[in-house]
Design an enzyme around this catalytic site. Structure first.
Site, PDB file in Angstrom:
ATOM      1  N   HIS A 200      -1.767  -0.069   4.868  1.00  0.00           N
ATOM      2  CA  HIS A 200      -1.188  -1.241   5.547  1.00  0.00           C
ATOM      3  C   HIS A 200      -1.857  -2.532   5.090  1.00  0.00           C
ATOM      4  CE1 HIS A 200       1.114   1.130   8.600  1.00  0.00           C
ATOM      5  NE2 HIS A 200       0.150   1.996   8.389  1.00  0.00           N
TER       6      HIS A 200
ATOM      7  N   ASN B 298       4.773   2.215  13.982  1.00  0.00           N
ATOM      8  CA  ASN B 298       5.519   2.113  12.727  1.00  0.00           C
ATOM      9  C   ASN B 298       6.995   1.891  13.038  1.00  0.00           C
ATOM     10  OD1 ASN B 298       3.414   2.494  10.922  1.00  0.00           O
ATOM     11  ND2 ASN B 298       3.736   4.694  10.719  1.00  0.00           N
TER      12      ASN B 298
HETATM   13 FE1  HDE Z   1      -2.986   4.072  10.851  1.00  0.00          FE
HETATM   14  N1  HDE Z   1      -4.650   3.250  10.039  1.00  0.00           N
HETATM   15  N2  HDE Z   1      -3.823   5.902  10.708  1.00  0.00           N
HETATM   16  N3  HDE Z   1      -1.266   4.947  11.504  1.00  0.00           N
HETATM   17  N4  HDE Z   1      -2.107   2.282  10.952  1.00  0.00           N
HETATM   18  C1  HDE Z   1      -4.832   1.946   9.777  1.00  0.00           C
HETATM   19  O1  HDE Z   1      -6.761   0.719  10.312  1.00  0.00           O
HETATM   20  C2  HDE Z   1      -5.132   6.145  10.477  1.00  0.00           C
HETATM   21  C3  HDE Z   1      -1.051   6.282  11.705  1.00  0.00           C
HETATM   22  C4  HDE Z   1      -0.898   1.999  11.507  1.00  0.00           C
HETATM   23  O2  HDE Z   1      -1.600  -4.306  10.922  1.00  0.00           O
HETATM   24  C5  HDE Z   1      -6.247   1.632   9.369  1.00  0.00           C
HETATM   25  O3  HDE Z   1      -7.267  -1.473  10.487  1.00  0.00           O
HETATM   26  C6  HDE Z   1      -5.419   7.557  10.613  1.00  0.00           C
HETATM   27  C7  HDE Z   1       0.148   6.503  12.453  1.00  0.00           C
HETATM   28  C8  HDE Z   1      -0.624   0.587  11.380  1.00  0.00           C
HETATM   29  O4  HDE Z   1      -3.764  -4.064  10.889  1.00  0.00           O
HETATM   30  C9  HDE Z   1      -6.966   2.981   9.482  1.00  0.00           C
HETATM   31  C10 HDE Z   1      -4.218   8.144  10.910  1.00  0.00           C
HETATM   32  C11 HDE Z   1       0.657   5.254  12.691  1.00  0.00           C
HETATM   33  C12 HDE Z   1      -1.742   0.050  10.746  1.00  0.00           C
HETATM   34  C13 HDE Z   1      -5.835   3.894   9.903  1.00  0.00           C
HETATM   35  C14 HDE Z   1      -3.226   7.104  10.974  1.00  0.00           C
HETATM   36  C15 HDE Z   1      -0.232   4.305  12.081  1.00  0.00           C
HETATM   37  C16 HDE Z   1      -2.653   1.130  10.491  1.00  0.00           C
HETATM   38  C17 HDE Z   1      -6.391   0.918   8.063  1.00  0.00           C
HETATM   39  C18 HDE Z   1      -3.930   9.616  11.116  1.00  0.00           C
HETATM   40  C19 HDE Z   1       1.952   4.891  13.427  1.00  0.00           C
HETATM   41  C20 HDE Z   1      -1.965  -1.393  10.358  1.00  0.00           C
HETATM   42  C21 HDE Z   1      -6.812  -0.488   8.384  1.00  0.00           C
HETATM   43  C22 HDE Z   1      -4.716  10.235  12.123  1.00  0.00           C
HETATM   44  C23 HDE Z   1       1.930   5.259  14.815  1.00  0.00           C
HETATM   45  C24 HDE Z   1      -2.491  -2.211  11.493  1.00  0.00           C
HETATM   46  C25 HDE Z   1      -6.968  -0.516   9.813  1.00  0.00           C
HETATM   47  C26 HDE Z   1      -2.631  -3.646  11.063  1.00  0.00           C
HETATM   48  C27 HDE Z   1      -3.904   0.986   9.901  1.00  0.00           C
HETATM   49  C28 HDE Z   1      -6.057   5.189  10.141  1.00  0.00           C
HETATM   50  C29 HDE Z   1      -1.853   7.367  11.216  1.00  0.00           C
HETATM   51  C30 HDE Z   1       0.038   2.893  12.132  1.00  0.00           C
HETATM   52  C31 HDE Z   1      -7.694   3.460   8.259  1.00  0.00           C
HETATM   53  C32 HDE Z   1      -6.767   8.204  10.421  1.00  0.00           C
HETATM   54  C33 HDE Z   1       0.708   7.841  12.921  1.00  0.00           C
HETATM   55  C34 HDE Z   1       0.620  -0.154  11.853  1.00  0.00           C
HETATM   56  O5  HDE Z   1      -7.933   2.953  10.481  1.00  0.00           O
END
Ligand code: HDE
Length: 696
Positions: A84, A157
């Site tokens: 992202h 999302n």
């Molecule tokens: Fe994320 N995800 N994600 N994700 N995600 C990040 O956090 C992570 C997942 C989502 O505009 C990171 O600040 C893991 C699902 C958005 O700043 C990180 C898992 C969904 C954004 C991270 C998921 C998301 C992130 C990277 C699986 C939809 C951007 C930078 C367990 C419900 C937020 C940060 C923004 C960002 C980890 C799965 C949505 C690395 C470990 C499912 C919208 O922390």
């Protein structure tokens, strides 16, 4: 702001004065500009020249002004988000219109009429921060609510399900989809071997794959996407009773997507297409808005579903649990500074006010750890919550102290608890504090296990595919053919088509044919065969596009000598329909028929028709004949036609259409048919598509 820098008389003895290098930019005593200073507040005498031992001699180490400026510059970048990374954000507010007081104590969801500020960031997933806005990709939809009880981050999302069931697989998924590590390409694209290799070996991803192959991943505008919290969360009421909840954002403008060829061309036409669109609509006062809706269900109802709602690869069909709209978010202010706000904003699904709690979804459980951890490395200090965009806007008090970049100056001796020395030191409160749902543990045993109830990988993938109309199914099949055609390893292509057989044999056959496969690859063993589920029309896209021009943009091609009256007429009609008109011309200044000069919004060569929802033209005959030899003009109409857009073409334009081999159909109008044109422009001319391109 005037473009002219304040004129100044350079100081007599300064180097810049004697050399005349940029001295004019210096501050004039009494001018309106503040004096430029260093970070330490020392006034800068000359911002053009470093301090030299002699006019042509070496620069002196003593030049602390130069060193400070360059040192700061050297450290201007922070690590971009690992996923992202590319995003656009805006401020706004959320207003609750329906109270959920029966289910939750959270004020933001129970005090009807309460308005709280929000910051919302949309993002793509795979590309780096400098990548384009319009690849085929999931869009992140993250909202920070600054509630009276602390920050609530709904980090979702634009697709209601996810690729994987367990957080353990997230680094693998992301490594597979990002650019391949040896060659560092492709950037921001899933059409490559490592992604499809991983997918072919992870059948649980098949439902999400159906969504990403649909036109949901090539949205027309961020203002026209849905958002989903994905996981089940819990609402907890004053009695400690829990209700499961799924969160949905519904765009007031309705859904709208591009077609694939258009999305590809948009990448060249405007890397910032979505960011610019959001900026321009907010700047123009056309504030995008989304309704927040919830699906509520009890533990007992959840137990009766024939899928496990704790598995993030599953959605709860609306036909099973209807949506209730409870409030609306409006985005009405662009950030003052992209870095300070959109880049530094730190979301975390663990940020919830009392009254909202987590479910045991193993993907959510992993996320509860990941986000805080990533912020520490991305923002570099445990004090990142002090950055204004991240700070709560309600009273807060804690005993956390010190660390890099501490901005607060806490007073007093006491930074511990229990304590008796300071009357105003903070204390925990059982009455208003976070209340975790008192869940009884189930009777299983500890282990690295995947619940049996997570074993159905295909039923909902099949339900999603079968719920789509025939155009959408054809787009999905063609997207699969496109993506897999970019995969170099035949065994990977075959493995994916094998998995598709579990979803829908017809789909697998279409994709196999599109890939030129001699025979259908055998399906790999499935943990469970797909069950037949009722179709869910709510999952369609084309049917759910709103017949409206609100929030849309019409491109009007004009040239020297164009009829001023016709242009005014078209503008009036377009604006009355709620759309924006943008004028495109071979040169950015054109002389109209009445002798007036019109400043165009874009020059033809740099403003292709992919930027618009529909196109019109007012071109004199002789200019039409010149433009029929101009590739940019011919492509303008050929693309608009190919992207299924309505066209209003005057007589002069007909020559350009025939140069482009366009045979006008029911979606091509004359300028007198402006009302009919605007009606057709509310949607795409879907009937045209099979005549233009072969879909799988
Ligand atoms: Fe994320 N995800 N994600 N994700 N995600 C990040 O956090 C992570 C997942 C989502 O505009 C990171 O600040 C893991 C699902 C958005 O700043 C990180 C898992 C969904 C954004 C991270 C998921 C998301 C992130 C990277 C699986 C939809 C951007 C930078 C367990 C419900 C937020 C940060 C923004 C960002 C980890 C799965 C949505 C690395 C470990 C499912 C919208 O922390």
């Amino acid at each position: 702001m005037p473009r002219q820098p304040a004129k100044s008389k350079p100081a007599k003895n300064s180097e810049s004065a004697s050399r005349g290098q940029g001295g004019e930019l210096q501050q004039q005593a009494g001018g309106t500009h503040p004096v430029l200073t260093t970070q330490q507040g020392i006034a800068v005498p000359d911002n053009q020249n470093s301090l030299r031992s002699t006019p042509r001699g070496p620069t002196l180490l003593e030049d602390f002004i130069l060193r400070e400026k360059i040192t700061h510059f050297d450290h201007e970048r922070i690590p971009e988000r690992v996923v992202h990374a590319r995003g656009s954000g805006a401020h706004g507010f959320f207003e609750l219109t329906h109270s959920l007081a029966e289910h939750t104590t959270a004020k933001v969801l129970s005090e009807k009429g309460l308005r709280v500020p929000v910051f919302c960031r949309f993002s793509t997933v795979a590309g780096g921060a400098g990548s384009v806005d319009t690849p085929r990709d999931v869009r992140g939809f993250a909202v920070k609510f600054y509630t009276p009880e602390g920050n609530w981050d709904l980090v979702g999302n634009n697709i209601p399900v996810f690729f994987i069931q367990d957080a353990m697989k997230f680094p693998d998924l992301v490594h597979a989809v990002k650019m391949e590590p040896d060659r560092a390409f492709p950037q921001a694209a899933s059409a490559h071997d490592t992604f499809w290799d991983f997918i072919s070996l992870m059948p649980e991803s098949m439902h999400m794959v159906m969504w990403i192959m649909s036109d949901r991943t090539i949205p027309r505008s961020l203002r026209m996407i849905e958002g989903f919290g994905v996981h089940s969360f819990r609402l907890v009421n004053a009695q400690g009773k829990s209700t499961f909840v799924k969160f949905h954002w519904r765009p007031v403008l309705g859904l709208q997507s591009t077609v694939w060829d258009e999305a590809v061309k948009l990448q060249a036409a405007d890397n910032d297409f979505h960011r610019r669109d959001l900026f321009e609509s907010i700047s123009a006062g056309n504030f995008p808005a989304w309704d927040l809706a919830v699906q509520l269900f009890s533990e007992e109802e959840a137990d009766a579903f024939d899928f496990d709602h704790l598995d993030a690869t599953k959605l709860v069909p609306e036909e099973l649990v209807p949506l209730q709209v409870i409030g609306r978010m409006t985005l009405d202010r662009w950030p003052d500074n992209f870095f300070a706000e959109t880049e530094q904003v730190a979301f975390c699904p663990a940020n919830v006010p009392p009254g909202i709690d987590f479910s045991n979804d193993p993907l959510l459980q992993g996320r509860l750890f990941s986000y805080l951890d990533t912020q520490l490395s991305r923002l570099g200090s445990a004090n990142f919550t002090q950055i204004p965009i991240n700070a709560p806007q309600c009273p807060f008090a804690h005993n956390q102290r010190d660390g890099h970049m501490q901005m607060q100056r806490p007073k007093g001796r006491v930074a511990y608890e229990p304590s008796s020395l300071q009357a105003d030191s903070p204390r925990a409160s059982a009455a208003t504090g976070m209340r975790h749902f008192a869940e009884a543990p189930d009777d299983g045993v500890k282990g690295r296990v995947r619940a049996e109830s997570f074993a159905d990988h295909f039923s909902q993938a099949r339900m999603f595919f079968q719920s789509q109309g025939h155009i959408e199914q054809a787009h999905m099949a063609s997207a699969l053919v496109f993506e897999l055609s970019k995969v170099e390893t035949p065994a990977v292509r075959e493995a994916v088509v094998g998995q598709l057989q579990h979803i829908d044999k017809g789909l697998a056959e279409r994709v196999a044919k599109g890939l030129g496969m001699a025979k259908l690859p055998a399906p790999p063993p499935a943990a469970q065969p797909a069950k037949e589920m009722p179709v869910s029309p709510a999952l369609r896209l084309i049917d759910r596009m709103k017949p409206t021009l609100a929030g849309r943009c019409i491109g009007l091609l004009v040239a020297d000598g164009s009829n001023a009256e016709s242009i005014a007429k078209i503008r009036k009609a377009v604006e009355a329909a709620g759309a924006t008109l943008k004028v495109v011309a071979p040169k950015i200044q054109v002389q109209l028929s009445d002798g007036s000069t019109l400043a165009a919004d874009g020059q033809l060569a740099g403003t292709p028709s992919v930027l618009f929802d529909a196109v019109a033209s007012v071109i004199p005959l002789e200019q039409g004949s010149l433009l029929s030899h101009e590739a940019a003009a011919v492509d303008w109409f050929r693309d608009a036609f190919g992207h299924l857009k309505a066209i209003a073409a005057c007589k002069g334009t007909r020559q350009i259409l025939s140069a482009g081999g366009i045979e006008p159909d029911a979606g091509v109008f004359t300028p007198d048919q402006i009302a009919e044109f605007l009606k057709a422009a509310q949607t795409r001319q879907w009937v045209r598509e099979p005549k233009l391109r072969s879909l799988a």
